[in-house]
Design a protein around this motif. Structure first.
Motif, PDB file in Angstrom:
ATOM      1  N   TRP A 255     -56.954 -23.937  99.030  1.00 42.60           N
ATOM      2  CA  TRP A 255     -58.161 -24.007  99.860  1.00 42.60           C
ATOM      3  C   TRP A 255     -58.612 -22.588 100.183  1.00 42.60           C
ATOM      4  N   VAL A 256     -59.918 -22.389 100.190  1.00 46.71           N
ATOM      5  CA  VAL A 256     -60.480 -21.072 100.463  1.00 46.71           C
ATOM      6  C   VAL A 256     -61.410 -21.155 101.666  1.00 46.71           C
ATOM      7  N   ARG A 257     -61.347 -20.160 102.521  1.00 42.45           N
ATOM      8  CA  ARG A 257     -62.251 -20.104 103.676  1.00 42.45           C
ATOM      9  C   ARG A 257     -63.666 -19.838 103.166  1.00 42.45           C
ATOM     10  N   THR A 258     -64.613 -20.629 103.597  1.00 46.53           N
ATOM     11  CA  THR A 258     -65.950 -20.552 103.015  1.00 46.53           C
ATOM     12  C   THR A 258     -66.985 -20.995 104.043  1.00 46.53           C
TER      13      THR A 258
ATOM     14  N   TRP B 201     -63.257 -24.706 105.356  1.00 50.69           N
ATOM     15  CA  TRP B 201     -62.446 -24.475 104.162  1.00 50.69           C
ATOM     16  C   TRP B 201     -62.876 -25.433 103.061  1.00 50.69           C
ATOM     17  N   ARG B 202     -62.778 -24.940 101.825  1.00 48.49           N
ATOM     18  CA  ARG B 202     -63.128 -25.761 100.661  1.00 48.49           C
ATOM     19  C   ARG B 202     -61.940 -25.852  99.714  1.00 48.49           C
ATOM     20  N   CYS B 203     -61.732 -27.065  99.181  1.00 49.21           N
ATOM     21  CA  CYS B 203     -60.639 -27.267  98.236  1.00 49.21           C
ATOM     22  C   CYS B 203     -61.083 -26.844  96.839  1.00 49.21           C
ATOM     23  N   LEU B 204     -60.300 -25.954  96.225  1.00 47.82           N
ATOM     24  CA  LEU B 204     -60.602 -25.515  94.865  1.00 47.82           C
ATOM     25  C   LEU B 204     -59.867 -26.347  93.820  1.00 47.82           C
ATOM     26  N   GLY B 205     -58.906 -27.139  94.265  1.00 54.24           N
ATOM     27  CA  GLY B 205     -58.166 -27.979  93.328  1.00 54.24           C
ATOM     28  C   GLY B 205     -56.676 -27.703  93.384  1.00 54.24           C
ATOM     29  N   ASP B 206     -55.983 -28.287  92.425  1.00 54.22           N
ATOM     30  CA  ASP B 206     -54.547 -28.103  92.328  1.00 54.22           C
ATOM     31  C   ASP B 206     -54.221 -26.654  91.970  1.00 54.22           C
ATOM     32  N   GLU B 207     -53.067 -26.210  92.414  1.00 55.44           N
ATOM     33  CA  GLU B 207     -52.623 -24.838  92.158  1.00 55.44           C
ATOM     34  C   GLU B 207     -52.700 -24.488  90.672  1.00 55.44           C
ATOM     35  N   LYS B 208     -52.382 -25.456  89.795  1.00 55.34           N
ATOM     36  CA  LYS B 208     -52.394 -25.195  88.355  1.00 55.34           C
ATOM     37  C   LYS B 208     -53.817 -24.963  87.845  1.00 55.34           C
ATOM     38  N   GLN B 209     -54.807 -25.611  88.495  1.00 53.30           N
ATOM     39  CA  GLN B 209     -56.192 -25.467  88.058  1.00 53.30           C
ATOM     40  C   GLN B 209     -56.754 -24.097  88.371  1.00 53.30           C
ATOM     41  N   VAL B 210     -56.338 -23.519  89.489  1.00 52.54           N
ATOM     42  CA  VAL B 210     -56.946 -22.268  89.946  1.00 52.54           C
ATOM     43  C   VAL B 210     -55.992 -21.078  89.847  1.00 52.54           C
ATOM     44  N   GLY B 211     -54.808 -21.296  89.324  1.00 56.16           N
ATOM     45  CA  GLY B 211     -53.809 -20.236  89.280  1.00 56.16           C
ATOM     46  C   GLY B 211     -54.247 -19.015  88.510  1.00 56.16           C
ATOM     47  N   GLY B 212     -55.112 -19.180  87.508  1.00 53.65           N
ATOM     48  CA  GLY B 212     -55.527 -18.046  86.693  1.00 53.65           C
ATOM     49  C   GLY B 212     -56.669 -17.245  87.261  1.00 53.65           C
ATOM     50  N   LEU B 213     -57.194 -17.651  88.426  1.00 55.51           N
ATOM     51  CA  LEU B 213     -58.356 -16.963  88.972  1.00 55.51           C
ATOM     52  C   LEU B 213     -58.001 -15.680  89.711  1.00 55.51           C
TER      53      LEU B 213
END
Length: 283
Positions: free
Chosen positions: A267-270, A166-178
């Motif tokens: 976090w995303v499975r990667t 798993w990889r961390c994409l960041g805080d929920e606020k950082q990636v919420g728009g994706l």
């Protein structure tokens, strides 16, 4: 058996033994001793490993171990992988690295110390580091190598939803728009962070990893800890988390101890970053 047959048989055995010492080192080896050209040798008090592949060789040092966790740092300190060369001078100045007595069980790395100086490495001289893939290789270090290779300890009868990388994409606020359902678009996504965080899970342990993608030495720090996961709860030696499954491949982790301003990480499975994937999983 006649003397002639014995001689022929002996030569065949000798040839097999010699050829068996010319393989490229592959996998995990622990440093056993350092041998000097005057015949003296020292057994290191530190715990050091080499992970060898045909693309690179990583130096693996253990800098912390307790009953609950093991921490390592991995570095690519060499300009070339440790492939078999034989014991003879290499390079324009004759001081290039040499790899010999090499097979799946052991190898010797001969290198020139240059201006560095320590109790193990005298300046301006050659040293011979002797490595072995079995002797005193600690189970926790072997497990770290297995996880990086993708050989996760897993009982098929056991349900392990977090199994894998798993990889961390960041805080929920950082990636919420994706868009939380389009997880494929995140795989390999660039971030502004100097180091990227990963977690690798097998049935019993999690390996936290911090990887610096722009570091030419591929500096990677990892900590192996036991964990338990039940429903929406993840418990490790580092802390307790609440898991929110956004889909089968995306989770949101909230550290329970941070009750005032809880940080919600996505976090995303990667897979491993390419730089490490080509070392550990392209054999």
């Amino acid at each position: 058996m006649t003397n002639k047959c014995l001689i022929v048989f002996g030569l065949m055995v000798f040839a097999l033994c010699v050829s068996a010492q010319t393989d490229n080192p592959s996998g995990l080896y622990r440093l056993q001793k350092i041998v000097y050209d005057d015949g003296s040798e020292k057994v290191p008090t530190f715990e050091q490993y080499k992970y060898c592949s045909y693309t690179a060789s990583l130096l693996v040092n253990v800098y912390f171990r307790s009953d609950e966790s093991t921490s390592v740092v991995m570095l690519n300190n060499d300009e070339e992988p440790h492939l078999y060369t034989g014991r003879h001078a290499r390079g324009v100045d004759g001081r290039g690295n040499q790899v010999f007595d090499s097979n799946a069980d052991h190898f010797t790395l001969r290198w020139y110390t240059g201006n560095r100086s320590s109790m193990y490495f005298p300046p301006q001289s050659f040293v011979n580091e002797v490595y072995d893939s079995h002797i005193d290789v600690k189970p926790d270090i072997r497990e770290i190598a297995d996880m990086l290779e993708g050989n996760y300890k897993h009982n098929p009868k056991k349900k392990t939803p977090l199994l894998g990388c798993w990889r961390c994409l960041g805080d929920e606020k950082q990636v919420g728009g994706l868009g939380l359902t389009d997880w494929n678009a995140w795989d390999g996504m660039d971030t502004d962070e100097p180091a990227v965080s990963y977690m690798l899970f097998d049935d019993d342990h999690v390996l936290y990893m911090s990887f610096e993608p722009d570091n030419p030495r591929l500096e990677t720090r990892g900590t192996l800890e036991p964990y338990t996961q039940k429903a929406k709860r993840l418990k490790t030696a580092s802390g307790n988390y609440t898991i929110k499954w956004l889909n089968d491949h995306v989770i949101q982790l909230t550290l329970d101890e941070d009750s005032v301003h809880p940080k919600k990480e996505v976090w995303v499975r990667t897979s491993l970053p390419y730089q490490l994937n080509r070392i550990f999983r392209m054999k």
